[in-house]
Design an enzyme around this catalytic site. Structure first.
Site, PDB file in Angstrom:
ATOM      1  N   SER A   1       0.827  -1.209   0.000  1.00 16.94           N
ATOM      2  CA  SER A   1       0.000   0.000   0.000  1.00 16.94           C
ATOM      3  C   SER A   1       0.868   1.270   0.000  1.00 16.94           C
ATOM      4  O   SER A   1       1.671   1.438  -0.920  1.00 16.94           O
ATOM      5  CB  SER A   1      -0.954  -0.059   1.192  1.00 16.94           C
ATOM      6  OG  SER A   1      -2.008   0.851   1.044  1.00 16.94           O
TER       7      SER A   1
ATOM      8  N   HIS B   1      -8.404  -4.932   0.024  1.00 18.13           N
ATOM      9  CA  HIS B   1      -7.062  -4.338   0.128  1.00 18.13           C
ATOM     10  C   HIS B   1      -6.225  -5.041   1.193  1.00 18.13           C
ATOM     11  O   HIS B   1      -5.027  -5.271   1.004  1.00 18.13           O
ATOM     12  CB  HIS B   1      -7.231  -2.858   0.475  1.00 18.13           C
ATOM     13  CG  HIS B   1      -5.972  -2.051   0.439  1.00 18.13           C
ATOM     14  ND1 HIS B   1      -5.282  -1.797  -0.726  1.00 18.13           N
ATOM     15  CD2 HIS B   1      -5.269  -1.419   1.418  1.00 18.13           C
ATOM     16  CE1 HIS B   1      -4.223  -1.044  -0.467  1.00 18.13           C
ATOM     17  NE2 HIS B   1      -4.188  -0.807   0.832  1.00 18.13           N
TER      18      HIS B   1
ATOM     19  N   ASP C   1      -9.366  -5.792  -4.358  1.00 17.64           N
ATOM     20  CA  ASP C   1      -9.032  -4.520  -3.709  1.00 17.64           C
ATOM     21  C   ASP C   1      -9.951  -3.405  -4.215  1.00 17.64           C
ATOM     22  O   ASP C   1     -10.035  -3.147  -5.407  1.00 17.64           O
ATOM     23  CB  ASP C   1      -7.572  -4.189  -4.016  1.00 17.64           C
ATOM     24  CG  ASP C   1      -6.995  -3.111  -3.116  1.00 17.64           C
ATOM     25  OD1 ASP C   1      -7.759  -2.245  -2.643  1.00 17.64           O
ATOM     26  OD2 ASP C   1      -5.774  -3.130  -2.887  1.00 17.64           O
TER      27      ASP C   1
END
Lengths: 397, 397
Positions: free
Chosen positions: A177, A375, A342
């Site tokens: 991320s 995610h 995600d």
């Protein structure tokens, strides 16, 4: 059924960790790094930067066995291991970092550094410099007088930490991320340092969609009457705004598949009587989400959240005019690992960066994480692609 | 290229409408319906309900050619046509409602009703009863003293409007998003009224994911210091909270594909200098989104938004214990039309409802809207499935 099997396997991993930890693994210790007159990407200078870092495994004599882990938005340098035997949880990527694990600490010296403006400003295990830090010029917290920081600044702080240890080259950089942004920026800004780069649930830049999406995380804080343009104390902090922000972040980092399992677990129903009777009451699932956020808000700083949002919004690999320009300098072999489900940084963001690298004739690879966590697959379930990761890291370049 | 072609075709549709309007189509007129002592689903009673409605086409002598259109969250009963020749835009579904169009006003009497607590409380063309309405007991706006209203209440107000016109049966009910919830609830609550139901970008219920997602729309309003637990006047309204909410809603109703085109149009870049220099400044795409929201906020009421959120959160078709129970009473032939790229009410919500109906042996159909508008495909681009819609509506049951 797949999901249940995953849960069980994760429980097993945690259980195995407990067993092995009690036998052999050394405890993790937080270190502190300090730099004076630290020049930021914007050109502004911070009189002092202090950050925490931790490492797993041993640095070899050649100092060429270093894997840098760059952390996600609400994370810290606590990527693996435990501080004390009694810790409930090990670091977030403990499933893949350790002796014999995909990031093998019997071979590699694995290191991670707390970001500037780290979200968990009040966590005893986080050391960071940000708006909550006391400004030496005023003896009060910086607040919004703290300069905007960028992903590049996080990278440059990490570089300073590594150089303080006599390190001048990485074996690999890998992060999920916001950590993926740092990893790609490393490969672009310091190509001679980085022979291998792994981007997990990441992106090569914040496109218009992502920059706007991040803004929704900031607005509840700025609406909170306690925020006061960033001038608050910890005792009078904009907690409600921070809680709202964390509720949104938590949900966006998940996927309906997992979320609705939680709903079932707490017997959520649309037509619950409390919210039907009273507009001030909430559904069970809303209360669940709020409590989760509130329990985390305690150690976090609202201004820090605003600064992390901004760092991510400003991100383009290389911090140049375009993504293409930024990618052109990369020498690393690269691996992109988005999560198929995600909803926060959707797979197309990885795909585009990967494709641009391939078009530029670079050695780039792509594999998707499956599973229903959205995610968070890249944080909580990355061991699913442990073998891929292992062979990527161990291959000669 | 497909997208550009769509844009052009939409422009053409609008242009064609302008031409035909100047020749033949009658102007639309808003009507008012009033009911006294209106009993809500919760059991509470509103002393007076006043709502607007409008219609297109002629009610036949048998009064059996009625198609009811139920509107979306930020919409109103203005589904088609113009109030004045000079109106910039016709009603939102004008592309499919009119003489010779899929919902053919040369055959059908098409009618739509403003919801209770309609978001556009201060729009001259919306007539609604909600928290902004003056409470006859106090001579002040109800505020949070207004009782919670449900999708069923919207349905029952529509039924009262229809009955006031001597109508006792529909040819069909059709609506997008929140309108889809009303359409399905109609089919479940009053099966003898509804031989045909079309759910566009909808769901049979608010699952845990949806109820939590809707909550994020409410929180910025409640954080605004001007909100004051719902007791504000129009002059001192919580505009900033409302703007934040509308920014979030706008983005969630779109898709990165379309959104990033907007970004390109305004030359968005991640590394813009204003947001790098100053934490108080915003990226171009954020300003664009904010301006868009601010321009709409003017006619909207923040408390009304909270009540609409709640109505949607409480929704399960039939307003019984479970979706299965609610669907069991449906006699209508049904058509589900989700948008493939919808990030707000994702296609799985339509799929599940459709599959449950099929499993119960009902006559149910499913077709997806393509295109890159996300959720808004069902509002702005529904003509893409105009032929499907037309044959569904014209088929004998």
């Amino acid at each position: 059924m797949i999901v249940k099997a995953r849960y069980v396997s994760r429980l097993l991993l945690v259980a195995l960790f407990f067993c092995s930890a009690s036998v052999a693994l050394p405890l993790v210790e937080k270190q502190t790094f300090t730099a004076k007159q630290f020049r930021l990407f914007s050109g502004k200078v911070l009189p002092e930067v202090k950050v925490g870092w931790e490492s797993y495994g041993e640095l070899n004599a050649e100092k060429d066995n270093v894997i840098l882990i760059t952390h996600y938005f609400s994370g810290s340098s606590h990527a693996a291991g435990k501080y004390q035997e009694s810790d409930e949880q090990p670091g977030y990527w403990d499933a893949i970092i350790g002796p014999g694990k995909p990031i093998d600490t019997s071979k590699y010296f694995v290191i991670s550094v707390d970001s500037l403006a780290n979200l968990s400003a009040y966590d005893d295990n986080v050391i960071t410099t940000g708006p909550a830090t006391v400004n030496p010029e005023t003896n009060k917290p910086y607040g919004l007088a703290f300069p905007v920081v960028t992903i590049r600044d996080f990278v440059n702080v990490q570089k300073a930490v590594l150089e303080s240890l006599g390190i001048s080259k990485l074996h690999a950089v890998i992060g999920p991320s916001m950590g993926s942004m740092q990893a790609i920026d490393w490969a672009s800004a310091y190509p001679d340092w980085v022979p291998r780069m792994v981007s997990v649930i990441g992106s090569g830049q914040s496109d218009a969609w992502t920059t706007a999406a991040l803004e929704h995380w900031a607005r509840p804080i700025r609406l909170d009457k306690n925020w006061k343009d960033g001038s608050y104390t910890r005792e009078t902090a904009p907690v409600e705004g921070l809680v709202s922000s964390l509720m949104l972040i938590t949900q966006q980092a998940l996927h309906p598949g997992f979320f609705n399992q939680q709903g079932s677990a707490i017997s959520y129903k649309p037509l619950e009587s409390a919210p039907l009777e009273d507009i001030r009451q909430s559904h069970s699932i809303v209360s669940w989400l709020e409590q989760r956020a509130r329990s985390r808000a305690d150690k976090m700083d609202a201004n820090h959240l605003l600064y992390l949002v901004r760092a991510c919004q400003l991100f383009v690999a290389g911090h140049n005019g375009s993504l293409q320009e930024g990618l052109s300098s990369i020498k690393a072999k690269t691996l992109f690992m988005p999560a198929a489900n995600d909803l926060l940084l959707m797979p197309y963001l990885s795909t585009r960066t990967f494709e641009q690298l391939r078009e530029a004739g670079k050695n780039s690879h792509y594999v998707e994480l499956e599973g229903n966590l959205g995610h968070l697959e890249g944080v909580l379930d990355i061991q699913e692609q442990g073998e891929q990761l292992k062979s990527f890291l161990n291959d000669k370049k």
